[in-house]
Design an enzyme around this catalytic site. Structure first.
Site, PDB file in Angstrom:
ATOM      1  N   LYS A 224      10.115   6.124  15.814  1.00  0.00           N
ATOM      2  CA  LYS A 224      10.878   6.568  14.636  1.00  0.00           C
ATOM      3  C   LYS A 224      12.234   7.133  15.070  1.00  0.00           C
TER       4      LYS A 224
ATOM      5  N   THR B  98       0.835  -1.217   0.000  1.00  0.00           N
ATOM      6  CA  THR B  98       0.000   0.000   0.000  1.00  0.00           C
ATOM      7  C   THR B  98       0.867   1.264   0.000  1.00  0.00           C
TER       8      THR B  98
ATOM      9  N   ARG C 236      -5.794   8.002   9.580  1.00  0.00           N
ATOM     10  CA  ARG C 236      -5.452   7.939  11.004  1.00  0.00           C
ATOM     11  C   ARG C 236      -4.886   9.238  11.577  1.00  0.00           C
TER      12      ARG C 236
ATOM     13  N   GLY D 218       7.717  14.411   4.719  1.00  0.00           N
ATOM     14  CA  GLY D 218       6.676  15.266   5.283  1.00  0.00           C
ATOM     15  C   GLY D 218       5.335  14.670   4.884  1.00  0.00           C
TER      16      GLY D 218
ATOM     17  N   PHE E  31      -1.369   6.709  14.829  1.00  0.00           N
ATOM     18  CA  PHE E  31      -2.653   7.411  14.897  1.00  0.00           C
ATOM     19  C   PHE E  31      -2.477   8.598  15.825  1.00  0.00           C
TER      20      PHE E  31
ATOM     21  N   TYR F  46       9.605  14.196  12.418  1.00  0.00           N
ATOM     22  CA  TYR F  46       9.569  14.310  13.887  1.00  0.00           C
ATOM     23  C   TYR F  46      10.380  13.203  14.581  1.00  0.00           C
TER      24      TYR F  46
ATOM     25  N   ARG G 184       0.626  -7.599   6.418  1.00  0.00           N
ATOM     26  CA  ARG G 184      -0.215  -8.593   7.102  1.00  0.00           C
ATOM     27  C   ARG G 184      -1.351  -9.103   6.229  1.00  0.00           C
TER      28      ARG G 184
ATOM     29  N   LEU H 245       3.039   4.454   0.295  1.00  0.00           N
ATOM     30  CA  LEU H 245       4.380   4.823  -0.153  1.00  0.00           C
ATOM     31  C   LEU H 245       5.230   3.590  -0.454  1.00  0.00           C
TER      32      LEU H 245
HETATM   33  C1  HXC Z   1      -6.372   5.599  20.655  1.00  0.00           C
HETATM   34  C2  HXC Z   1      -6.103   3.492  19.761  1.00  0.00           C
HETATM   35  C3  HXC Z   1      -6.382   3.977  18.465  1.00  0.00           C
HETATM   36  C4  HXC Z   1      -6.673   5.375  18.317  1.00  0.00           C
HETATM   37  C5  HXC Z   1      -6.018   1.842  18.331  1.00  0.00           C
HETATM   38  N1  HXC Z   1      -5.894   2.173  19.625  1.00  0.00           N
HETATM   39  N2  HXC Z   1      -6.302   2.940  17.596  1.00  0.00           N
HETATM   40  N3  HXC Z   1      -6.086   4.287  20.846  1.00  0.00           N
HETATM   41  N4  HXC Z   1      -6.658   6.140  19.438  1.00  0.00           N
HETATM   42  N5  HXC Z   1      -6.939   5.907  17.132  1.00  0.00           N
HETATM   43  C6  HXC Z   1      -5.614   1.264  20.733  1.00  0.00           C
HETATM   44  C7  HXC Z   1      -6.697   0.214  20.889  1.00  0.00           C
HETATM   45  O1  HXC Z   1      -7.783   0.707  21.643  1.00  0.00           O
HETATM   46  C8  HXC Z   1      -5.953  -0.906  21.619  1.00  0.00           C
HETATM   47  O2  HXC Z   1      -5.777  -0.624  22.978  1.00  0.00           O
HETATM   48  C9  HXC Z   1      -4.563  -0.814  20.999  1.00  0.00           C
HETATM   49  O3  HXC Z   1      -4.440   0.505  20.447  1.00  0.00           O
HETATM   50  C10 HXC Z   1      -4.331  -1.835  19.898  1.00  0.00           C
HETATM   51  O4  HXC Z   1      -5.373  -1.666  18.942  1.00  0.00           O
HETATM   52  P1  HXC Z   1      -5.610  -2.714  17.773  1.00  0.00           P
HETATM   53  O5  HXC Z   1      -6.613  -2.149  16.846  1.00  0.00           O
HETATM   54  O6  HXC Z   1      -5.820  -4.083  18.356  1.00  0.00           O
HETATM   55  O7  HXC Z   1      -4.130  -2.702  17.098  1.00  0.00           O
HETATM   56  P2  HXC Z   1      -3.588  -3.408  15.822  1.00  0.00           P
HETATM   57  O8  HXC Z   1      -4.628  -4.271  15.176  1.00  0.00           O
HETATM   58  O9  HXC Z   1      -2.285  -3.981  16.190  1.00  0.00           O
HETATM   59  O10 HXC Z   1      -3.385  -2.162  14.791  1.00  0.00           O
HETATM   60  C11 HXC Z   1      -2.310  -1.300  14.902  1.00  0.00           C
HETATM   61  C12 HXC Z   1      -2.709   0.153  14.647  1.00  0.00           C
HETATM   62  C13 HXC Z   1      -3.527   0.273  13.322  1.00  0.00           C
HETATM   63  C14 HXC Z   1      -1.434   0.963  14.625  1.00  0.00           C
HETATM   64  C15 HXC Z   1      -3.607   0.623  15.801  1.00  0.00           C
HETATM   65  O11 HXC Z   1      -3.873   1.623  13.093  1.00  0.00           O
HETATM   66  C16 HXC Z   1      -2.760  -0.245  12.125  1.00  0.00           C
HETATM   67  O12 HXC Z   1      -2.824  -1.438  11.813  1.00  0.00           O
HETATM   68  N6  HXC Z   1      -2.019   0.627  11.401  1.00  0.00           N
HETATM   69  C17 HXC Z   1      -1.206   0.213  10.237  1.00  0.00           C
HETATM   70  C18 HXC Z   1      -1.149   1.254   9.162  1.00  0.00           C
HETATM   71  C19 HXC Z   1      -0.839   2.676   9.627  1.00  0.00           C
HETATM   72  O13 HXC Z   1      -0.991   3.037  10.787  1.00  0.00           O
HETATM   73  N7  HXC Z   1      -0.442   3.531   8.663  1.00  0.00           N
HETATM   74  C20 HXC Z   1      -0.131   4.936   8.921  1.00  0.00           C
HETATM   75  C21 HXC Z   1       1.320   5.146   8.860  1.00  0.00           C
HETATM   76  S1  HXC Z   1       1.659   6.889   8.765  1.00  0.00           S
HETATM   77  P3  HXC Z   1      -6.740  -1.254  24.140  1.00  0.00           P
HETATM   78  O14 HXC Z   1      -6.048  -0.902  25.399  1.00  0.00           O
HETATM   79  O15 HXC Z   1      -8.053  -0.551  23.955  1.00  0.00           O
HETATM   80  O16 HXC Z   1      -6.815  -2.721  23.871  1.00  0.00           O
HETATM   81  C22 HXC Z   1       3.049   7.221   9.672  1.00  0.00           C
HETATM   82  C23 HXC Z   1       3.734   8.563   9.672  1.00  0.00           C
HETATM   83  C24 HXC Z   1       2.931   9.688   9.140  1.00  0.00           C
HETATM   84  O17 HXC Z   1       3.556   6.397  10.316  1.00  0.00           O
HETATM   85  C25 HXC Z   1       3.529  11.062   9.296  1.00  0.00           C
HETATM   86  C26 HXC Z   1       2.610  12.056   8.632  1.00  0.00           C
HETATM   87  C27 HXC Z   1       3.198  13.357   8.300  1.00  0.00           C
HETATM   88  P1  NAP Z   2       0.315   2.822   4.884  1.00  0.00           P
HETATM   89  O1  NAP Z   2      -0.183   2.685   3.485  1.00  0.00           O
HETATM   90  O2  NAP Z   2      -0.637   2.611   5.994  1.00  0.00           O
HETATM   91  O3  NAP Z   2       1.558   1.858   5.034  1.00  0.00           O
HETATM   92  C1  NAP Z   2       1.843   1.070   6.151  1.00  0.00           C
HETATM   93  C2  NAP Z   2       2.112  -0.350   5.675  1.00  0.00           C
HETATM   94  O4  NAP Z   2       2.663  -1.100   6.761  1.00  0.00           O
HETATM   95  C3  NAP Z   2       0.864  -1.084   5.210  1.00  0.00           C
HETATM   96  O5  NAP Z   2       1.104  -1.693   3.959  1.00  0.00           O
HETATM   97  C4  NAP Z   2       0.642  -2.148   6.270  1.00  0.00           C
HETATM   98  O6  NAP Z   2       0.079  -3.326   5.698  1.00  0.00           O
HETATM   99  C5  NAP Z   2       2.073  -2.377   6.770  1.00  0.00           C
HETATM  100  N1  NAP Z   2       2.094  -2.897   8.142  1.00  0.00           N
HETATM  101  C6  NAP Z   2       1.540  -2.334   9.247  1.00  0.00           C
HETATM  102  N2  NAP Z   2       1.738  -3.109  10.316  1.00  0.00           N
HETATM  103  C7  NAP Z   2       2.448  -4.175   9.880  1.00  0.00           C
HETATM  104  C8  NAP Z   2       2.945  -5.333  10.526  1.00  0.00           C
HETATM  105  N3  NAP Z   2       2.761  -5.553  11.831  1.00  0.00           N
HETATM  106  N4  NAP Z   2       3.641  -6.236   9.787  1.00  0.00           N
HETATM  107  C9  NAP Z   2       3.832  -6.034   8.457  1.00  0.00           C
HETATM  108  N5  NAP Z   2       3.382  -4.952   7.797  1.00  0.00           N
HETATM  109  C10 NAP Z   2       2.694  -4.041   8.507  1.00  0.00           C
HETATM  110  O7  NAP Z   2       0.936   4.283   5.098  1.00  0.00           O
HETATM  111  P2  NAP Z   2       2.055   5.096   4.295  1.00  0.00           P
HETATM  112  O8  NAP Z   2       1.672   6.516   4.411  1.00  0.00           O
HETATM  113  O9  NAP Z   2       2.304   4.499   2.978  1.00  0.00           O
HETATM  114  O10 NAP Z   2       3.332   4.867   5.219  1.00  0.00           O
HETATM  115  C11 NAP Z   2       4.503   4.217   4.738  1.00  0.00           C
HETATM  116  C12 NAP Z   2       5.708   4.667   5.524  1.00  0.00           C
HETATM  117  O11 NAP Z   2       5.919   6.062   5.322  1.00  0.00           O
HETATM  118  C13 NAP Z   2       5.595   4.464   7.028  1.00  0.00           C
HETATM  119  O12 NAP Z   2       6.848   4.081   7.546  1.00  0.00           O
HETATM  120  C14 NAP Z   2       5.242   5.834   7.527  1.00  0.00           C
HETATM  121  O13 NAP Z   2       5.625   6.029   8.851  1.00  0.00           O
HETATM  122  C15 NAP Z   2       6.057   6.675   6.577  1.00  0.00           C
HETATM  123  N6  NAP Z   2       5.637   8.063   6.481  1.00  0.00           N
HETATM  124  C16 NAP Z   2       4.484   8.376   5.829  1.00  0.00           C
HETATM  125  C17 NAP Z   2       4.120   9.709   5.720  1.00  0.00           C
HETATM  126  C18 NAP Z   2       2.890  10.128   4.980  1.00  0.00           C
HETATM  127  O14 NAP Z   2       2.573  11.313   4.981  1.00  0.00           O
HETATM  128  N7  NAP Z   2       2.177   9.233   4.333  1.00  0.00           N
HETATM  129  C19 NAP Z   2       4.923  10.694   6.297  1.00  0.00           C
HETATM  130  C20 NAP Z   2       6.073  10.327   6.978  1.00  0.00           C
HETATM  131  C21 NAP Z   2       6.427   9.011   7.056  1.00  0.00           C
HETATM  132  P3  NAP Z   2      -0.864  -4.320   6.560  1.00  0.00           P
HETATM  133  O15 NAP Z   2      -1.829  -3.461   7.297  1.00  0.00           O
HETATM  134  O16 NAP Z   2      -1.479  -5.202   5.505  1.00  0.00           O
HETATM  135  O17 NAP Z   2       0.047  -5.074   7.457  1.00  0.00           O
END
Ligand code: HXC
Ligand code: NAP
Length: 286
Positions: free
Chosen positions: A165, A21, A202, A192, A100, A150, A43, A23
């Protein structure tokens, strides 16, 4: 076609975590266009399959296997499978992440772990698995870690991500020195804002928050995944062979805008500057 020759990454085996997915997908596509042999993981099998099938349908080489980077035994199996498929690995891209927005005092320990386990532990485990094999095989390699701006400054409301990070950045810089004698190179990029479904849903879930994100960027726009992919392609290529331990920021000047004490003066109009100029000029004596 972009700035590179089409054989920039010819026959390099590149493993991208989170490559199905956002980036990760954009980088993978670019690397494949430049001749790389791709392996992507994450996953969700259906997501990986769709991405990989579409790359293969375009004539590129792509392999996928599910893996949760929080589980070292799944990483072990994944790396075995990639080595079996392609023979070896040249580049590891640690891109998988979780994040998030939330006030920190609202977080449960499980919420903290949810992010730290993916970003810090997951990156460390994949780095360890691949690095140990490269050392044993006496094979050079490159690791590219995707961090954030950050990672250096910290940020409220995403504190688990900021802490994780920052840890990844420290790992990048530490291994740049420790593993350089083995021919293993470490690089990082700090993006950024790049609107992806995963990040925006998120971190920027309302139009108001999205606008705020945009207002912080002096260039007045978000990043294009192609811009990030070209930077990443260069960094993992042989032309960047002497870059080791460096993190390259690609954010349109966003973090500097927040850092410079007087940068808010961007909002001052020409008319207001005329008044300010009168007020700030040295007064004539007598
Ligand atoms: C508060 C939260 C929450 C939220 C989950 N939790 N989301 N708490 N606010 N929005 C809490 C839950 O209540 C639970 O705690 C615990 O976190 C675990 O939740 P799960 O849903 O069981 O977690 P899991 O299935 O492991 O999912 C992980 C995740 C999810 C991080 C919460 O969002 C995910 O799978 N993300 C993957 C993709 C992603 O995040 N992409 C963005 C990357 S962008 P309790 O105590 O209630 O059980 C990035 C940088 C961007 O990284 C920079 C931008 C400029
Ligand atoms: P994204 O599409 O949500 O990418 C996150 C990827 O990580 C998903 O493909 C997800 O796939 C995978 N992942 C999450 N948990 C995992 C686990 N436990 N095991 C294996 N894979 C897992 O978001 P994105 O914006 O492209 O982010 C990519 C990277 O860029 C991240 O490192 C993020 O921190 C960084 N970044 C993004 C931004 C931005 O503005 N978009 C800015 C700064 C940095 P599954 O859910 O299928 O596992």
């Amino acid at each position: 076609m972009g700035p590179f020759r089409s054989d920039l990454l010819k026959d390099k085996v590149v493993l991208i975590t989170g490559g199905g997915t956002g980036l990760g997908l954009a980088m993978g596509q670019r690397f494949a266009e430049l001749g790389a042999l791709l392996a992507i993981t994450g996953r969700r099998e259906e997501v990986l399959k769709e991405t990989s099938d579409s790359l293969v349908a375009s004539g590129y080489k792509s392999f996928y296997q599910t893996c949760d980077v929080r589980d070292p035994s799944q990483i072990h199996d994944l790396v075995n499978a990639v080595e079996q498929h392609y023979g070896h690995i040249d580049v590891l891209v640690n891109n998988a992440a979780g994040n998030f927005i939330s006030p920190t005092e609202r977080l449960s320990p499980r919420a903290v772990d949810a992010v730290l386990n993916i970003v810090l532990h997951g990156t460390f485990y994949t780095t360890l698995e691949v690095g140990k094999r490269w050392i044993e095989q006496q094979r050079p390699g490159t690791m590219l870690n995707i961090v954030t701006t950050y990672a250096s400054t910290g940020s409220g409301f995403v504190t688990p991500s900021a802490a994780a990070k920052a840890g990844v950045l420290a790992l990048t810089r530490s291994l740049a020195v420790e593993w350089a004698p083995y021919g293993i190179r470490q690089v990082a990029v700090a993006p950024g804002p790049f609107p992806t479904e995963g990040a925006w849903s998120r971190l920027s879930p309302t139009p108001e928050l999205e606008q705020k994100m945009l207002d912080r960027v002096p260039m007045g726009r978000v990043g294009d995944p192609g811009e990030l992919s070209n930077l990443a392609a260069y960094l993992i290529s042989d032309y960047a062979a002497y870059i080791n331990g460096e993190v390259v920021t690609i954010d349109g000047g966003e973090w500097l805008q927040g850092a410079g004490q007087f940068n808010d003066l961007r909002a001052v109009t020409e008319e207001q500057w005329d008044v300010l100029a009168q007020l700030t000029r040295k007064k004539k004596q007598g």
